[in-house]
Design a protein around this motif. Structure first.
Motif, mmCIF file in Angstrom:
data_model
loop_
_atom_site.group_PDB
_atom_site.id
_atom_site.type_symbol
_atom_site.label_atom_id
_atom_site.label_comp_id
_atom_site.label_asym_id
_atom_site.label_seq_id
_atom_site.Cartn_x
_atom_site.Cartn_y
_atom_site.Cartn_z
ATOM 1 N N PRO A 118 -9.007 -7.542 -5.351
ATOM 2 C CA PRO A 118 -9.702 -7.033 -6.554
ATOM 3 C C PRO A 118 -9.875 -5.338 -6.581
ATOM 4 C CG PRO A 118 -10.757 -8.902 -5.934
ATOM 5 C CD PRO A 118 -9.859 -8.693 -5.038
ATOM 6 N N GLU A 119 -10.216 -4.988 -5.404
ATOM 7 C CA GLU A 119 -10.412 -3.714 -4.985
ATOM 8 C C GLU A 119 -8.972 -2.492 -5.172
ATOM 9 O OE1 GLU A 119 -13.051 -1.858 -2.116
ATOM 10 O OE2 GLU A 119 -14.055 -3.676 -2.030
ATOM 11 N N LEU A 120 -8.051 -3.373 -4.616
ATOM 12 C CA LEU A 120 -6.784 -2.684 -4.458
ATOM 13 C C LEU A 120 -6.009 -2.712 -5.916
ATOM 14 C CD1 LEU A 120 -5.407 -4.513 -1.279
ATOM 15 C CD2 LEU A 120 -6.320 -2.121 -1.438
ATOM 16 N N LEU A 121 -6.252 -3.616 -6.543
ATOM 17 C CA LEU A 121 -5.701 -3.805 -8.036
ATOM 18 C C LEU A 121 -6.491 -2.567 -8.705
ATOM 19 C CD1 LEU A 121 -5.669 -7.609 -9.079
ATOM 20 C CD2 LEU A 121 -3.710 -5.799 -8.848
ATOM 21 N N ALA A 122 -7.799 -2.375 -8.499
ATOM 22 C CA ALA A 122 -8.652 -1.283 -9.139
ATOM 23 C C ALA A 122 -7.957 0.136 -8.614
ATOM 24 C CB ALA A 122 -9.985 -1.535 -8.891
ATOM 25 N N LEU A 123 -7.490 0.215 -7.776
ATOM 26 C CA LEU A 123 -7.233 1.378 -7.574
ATOM 27 C C LEU A 123 -5.967 2.118 -7.877
ATOM 28 C CD1 LEU A 123 -7.675 1.189 -3.513
ATOM 29 C CD2 LEU A 123 -9.054 2.790 -5.002
ATOM 30 N N GLY A 124 -5.041 1.251 -8.630
ATOM 31 C CA GLY A 124 -3.723 1.613 -9.356
ATOM 32 C C GLY A 124 -2.881 2.181 -8.149
ATOM 33 N N LEU A 361 -15.295 -8.826 9.991
ATOM 34 C CA LEU A 361 -14.596 -8.913 8.714
ATOM 35 C C LEU A 361 -14.765 -7.828 7.780
ATOM 36 C CD1 LEU A 361 -15.221 -12.616 8.068
ATOM 37 C CD2 LEU A 361 -13.157 -11.771 8.786
ATOM 38 N N ALA A 362 -16.090 -7.274 7.952
ATOM 39 C CA ALA A 362 -16.582 -6.025 7.209
ATOM 40 C C ALA A 362 -15.540 -4.988 7.693
ATOM 41 C CB ALA A 362 -18.060 -5.696 7.143
ATOM 42 N N GLY A 363 -15.593 -4.863 9.131
ATOM 43 C CA GLY A 363 -14.713 -3.544 9.411
ATOM 44 C C GLY A 363 -13.136 -3.667 9.103
ATOM 45 N N CYS A 364 -12.506 -4.908 8.957
ATOM 46 C CA CYS A 364 -11.210 -4.998 8.466
ATOM 47 C C CYS A 364 -11.286 -4.815 7.207
ATOM 48 C CB CYS A 364 -10.944 -6.560 8.976
ATOM 49 S SG CYS A 364 -9.411 -6.927 8.317
ATOM 50 N N CYS A 365 -12.102 -5.377 6.346
ATOM 51 C CA CYS A 365 -12.037 -4.698 4.993
ATOM 52 C C CYS A 365 -12.270 -3.353 4.568
ATOM 53 C CB CYS A 365 -13.403 -5.521 4.088
ATOM 54 S SG CYS A 365 -13.037 -7.418 3.954
ATOM 55 N N ALA A 366 -13.057 -2.716 5.633
ATOM 56 C CA ALA A 366 -13.157 -1.075 5.534
ATOM 57 C C ALA A 366 -11.749 -0.453 5.744
ATOM 58 C CB ALA A 366 -14.192 -0.684 6.417
ATOM 59 N N MET A 367 -11.147 -1.080 6.655
ATOM 60 C CA MET A 367 -9.546 -0.489 6.980
ATOM 61 C C MET A 367 -8.802 -0.871 6.035
ATOM 62 S SD MET A 367 -6.354 -1.760 8.144
ATOM 63 C CE MET A 367 -6.690 -3.313 9.395
ATOM 64 N N LEU A 368 -8.814 -2.046 5.537
ATOM 65 C CA LEU A 368 -7.851 -2.173 4.246
ATOM 66 C C LEU A 368 -8.240 -1.335 2.935
ATOM 67 C CD1 LEU A 368 -7.463 -6.091 4.238
ATOM 68 C CD2 LEU A 368 -6.040 -4.147 5.406
ATOM 69 N N ARG A 369 -9.467 -1.047 3.077
ATOM 70 C CA ARG A 369 -9.889 -0.062 1.959
ATOM 71 C C ARG A 369 -9.347 1.456 2.040
ATOM 72 N NH1 ARG A 369 -14.899 -1.040 2.428
ATOM 73 N NH2 ARG A 369 -15.023 -2.870 0.851
ATOM 74 N N GLY A 370 -9.407 1.579 3.274
ATOM 75 C CA GLY A 370 -8.933 2.985 3.527
ATOM 76 C C GLY A 370 -7.408 2.747 3.235
ATOM 77 N N LEU A 371 -6.659 1.832 3.710
ATOM 78 C CA LEU A 371 -5.372 1.905 3.343
ATOM 79 C C LEU A 371 -4.797 1.818 1.980
ATOM 80 C CD1 LEU A 371 -2.593 1.404 4.677
ATOM 81 C CD2 LEU A 371 -2.686 -0.913 4.379
ATOM 82 N N GLY A 372 -5.834 1.247 1.026
ATOM 83 C CA GLY A 372 -5.783 1.357 -0.029
ATOM 84 C C GLY A 372 -5.664 2.841 -0.842
ATOM 85 N N GLN A 373 -6.623 3.538 -0.187
ATOM 86 C CA GLN A 373 -6.902 4.845 -0.831
ATOM 87 C C GLN A 373 -5.688 5.654 -0.403
ATOM 88 O OE1 GLN A 373 -10.513 5.530 1.189
ATOM 89 N NE2 GLN A 373 -11.680 4.555 -0.466
ATOM 90 N N VAL A 374 -5.048 5.339 0.696
ATOM 91 C CA VAL A 374 -3.928 6.214 1.276
ATOM 92 C C VAL A 374 -2.789 5.812 0.180
ATOM 93 C CG1 VAL A 374 -2.147 6.301 2.883
ATOM 94 C CG2 VAL A 374 -4.512 6.240 3.641
ATOM 95 N N ALA A 375 -2.538 4.373 0.075
ATOM 96 C CA ALA A 375 -1.604 4.026 -0.977
ATOM 97 C C ALA A 375 -1.817 4.518 -2.450
ATOM 98 C CB ALA A 375 -1.382 2.639 -0.988
ATOM 99 N N ALA A 376 -3.095 4.652 -2.984
ATOM 100 C CA ALA A 376 -3.300 5.097 -4.074
ATOM 101 C C ALA A 376 -3.046 6.719 -4.218
ATOM 102 C CB ALA A 376 -4.826 4.979 -4.540
ATOM 103 N N GLY A 377 -3.022 7.332 -3.303
ATOM 104 C CA GLY A 377 -2.833 8.917 -2.793
ATOM 105 C C GLY A 377 -2.616 9.668 -4.187
#
Length: 377
Positions: A118-124, A361-377
Motif C-alpha cells: 500500500p505504501e509503495l502504491l501511494a508513492l506513485g 521486520l520493522a527494519g526491513c520495512c524501513a529499508m523497503l520504504r527507503g527503496l520506494g522513495q528512491v524509485a519514486a525519485g
C-alpha cells in the motif's frame, strides 16, 4: 490494525502454509495472491514444468521502465525430527520474537514485501518495484530459472535485485556457487558366504570417496584462492553414503551424495567433473549419477553503486561474502545486478524454534520504504 502489526499478521498466514520443497505449493502461493489482491495488486502466475508448483511475479509501477526486483522463496525446510516448543506452523509471539518455520528463512521478508505494497502504491513510483516469489529454493533454486526465462515478457530489464535471505539486514555482496550430486554404484548381490559370486558395490564406492577426500585436500592446498571467502578455496565433500541391506548379503548398490561449493571464477561443475570421471573409470560395476541441486556463485560486484544504496537504506556496512548460497547468483547470471539483504539471522534458519523479531521486520520495512522513495525519485 496498526501499520507495525501488518507484517506480523501476514507472516502468521504465511507460516500456516506448510508447503515444503519438491511438493505442491498451492497453499502458500494462494496466500500470497490473496494478500496482494487485497492490497490492489494482481500477480502473474508462472507454472513450473512440474505441473504442481508456481512462481509468482507482481509489479508496482510502470513495467516498461527499468526498476528493482525484490526476490524471495515461498518454500520452507521440513521439521521432521526436530523438537519445537510449539506448533512450527502456527506463528507464536513471545517477548518480541515471532516463532515459526520459515519466520526467518524467509517468510519474514515476504511478509514485509507484501505489507509495504500500500505504501509503495501511494508513492506513485516512477521506477517499478517488482515482487518475485519463487518455489523450491531449498532444494537447489529450482523455481527461479523458470521465472528468469519469463522475465523479458514481464518487465523491462531490471536495474537490480535484492534477495531477502536472512542477513541481519546487512547487505551481502557475494557467495560461492554449488552443485550437489548423487553417485550410484551397482554391483551384484550374493550370499556373504560366497562373496566371489557377487560384486560388492561398497568397495568401489570407497575408492570414489577417497578420491573426493584427496580432491578436497588438493583444492585446499592449490586453490584457486579468494581471500574474500572462508574457507578461501572451493570445497568438495561427501555427505551421505548408503549401501547394503544385511550383513550376510553382498551389497549390490551403494550411493554417495556429494556437494561442491566453488569460489567465483571456478564453476562447481568443473570440480564435479573430476569426480564423475573417476566414477566412470570404475571397473566391474554399473555407474550413474543425478544432479540434486545447482546454483552459480554470486561474484563480488565491479560497481559498488548497489552496495552503497543498500548501505544507505539499512545504515549498515556491506558484508563481503557468506558461505551459504542463494538465488542471487541466478539473477546475476541473467544480467541483473544482485545483492542479499533481509531480516533475521541465518543462524536461526532450518533449526527448531526458528524466529524473527518484530524489530527486524520493522527494519526491513524501513529499508523497503527507503527503496520506494528512491524509485519514486
Amino acid at each position: 490494525m496498526t501499520p507495525e502489526a501488518i507484517p506480523e499478521a501476514i507472516l502468521a498466514d504465511l507460516v500456516a502454509c506448510a508447503d515444503l520443497p519438491g511438493a505442491p505449493n498451492a497453499r502458500v502461493a494462494g496466500c500470497v495472491q490473496a494478500h496482494l489482491a487485497r492490497a490492489g495488486v494482481e500477480c502473474t502466475v508462472l507454472p513450473g514444468p512440474e505441473g504442481d508448483r508456481v512462481n509468482l511475479f507482481a509489479t508496482i509501477g510502470p513495467r516498461d521502465v527499468p526498476g528493482y526486483v525484490l526476490s524471495g522463496h515461498m518454500d520452507v525446510v521440513p521439521v521432521a525430527g526436530q523438537v519445537w516448543a510449539s506448533d512450527p506452523f502456527r506463528l507464536r509471539a513471545e517477548g518480541g520474537r515471532l516463532y515459526g518455520r520459515g519466520a526467518t528463512d524467509m517468510k519474514g521478508f515476504l511478509a514485509c514485501m507484501i505489507a509495504m505494497v500500500p505504501e509503495l502504491l501511494a508513492l506513485g513510483l516512477r521506477r517499478p518495484i517488482h515482487l518475485a516469489f519463487s518455489y523450491d529454493e531449498e532444494i537447489g533454486c529450482r523455481g527461479v530459472p523458470h521465472m528468469l526465462a519469463a522475465l523479458p515478457g514481464l518487465c523491462a530489464p531490471p536495474l537490480a535485485c535484492i534477495v531477502g535471505e536472512p542477513t541481519d539486514m546487512q547487505p551481502v555482496l557475494s557467495h560461492k556457487g554449488k552443485q550437489a550430486l548423487e553417485l550410484v554404484i551397482e554391483g551384484k548381490a550374493a550370499h556373504s558366504s560366497q562373496p566371489d559370486l557377487g560384486v560388492n558395490a561398497i568397495y568401489p564406492a570407497a575408492e570414489v570417496l577417497l578420491f573426493i577426500r584427496n580432491l578436497a585436500a588438493r583444492l585446499a592446498a592449490e586453490g584457486p584462492f579468494d581471500a574474500r571467502f572462508s574457507p578461501p578455496c572451493s570445497t568438495v565433500v561427501a555427505g551421505v553414503v548408503q549401501g547394503g541391506a544385511a550383513l550376510n548379503i553382498i551389497p549390490d548398490r551403494c550411493t554417495v551424495q556429494m556437494e561442491v561449493r566453488s569460489v567465483p571464477g571456478q564453476a562447481p561443475e568443473a570440480i564435479s567433473a573430476e569426480v564423475l570421471a573417476r566414477l566412470a573409470a570404475l571397473e566391474g560395476v554399473r555407474v550413474s549419477h543425478r544432479e540434486l541441486a545447482r546454483y552459480p556463485a554470486l561474484p563480488p560486484p565491479e560497481d559498488r553503486g548497489l552496495a552503497e544504496l543498500l548501505e544507505r537504506l539499512t545504515g549498515k556496512p556491506a558484508l563481503q561474502s557468506v558461505s551459504y548460497g542463494t538465488e542471487a547468483g541466478l539473477f546475476h547470471g541473467a544480467g541483473v545486478p544482485s545483492i542479499i539483504c533481509g531480516p533475521g539471522s541465518i543462524s536461526r534458519a532450518h533449526r527448531p524454534d526458528e524466529f524473527v523479531t518484530v524489530d527486524e521486520l520493522a527494519g526491513c520495512c524501513a529499508m523497503l520504504r527507503g527503496l520506494g522513495q528512491v524509485a519514486a525519485g
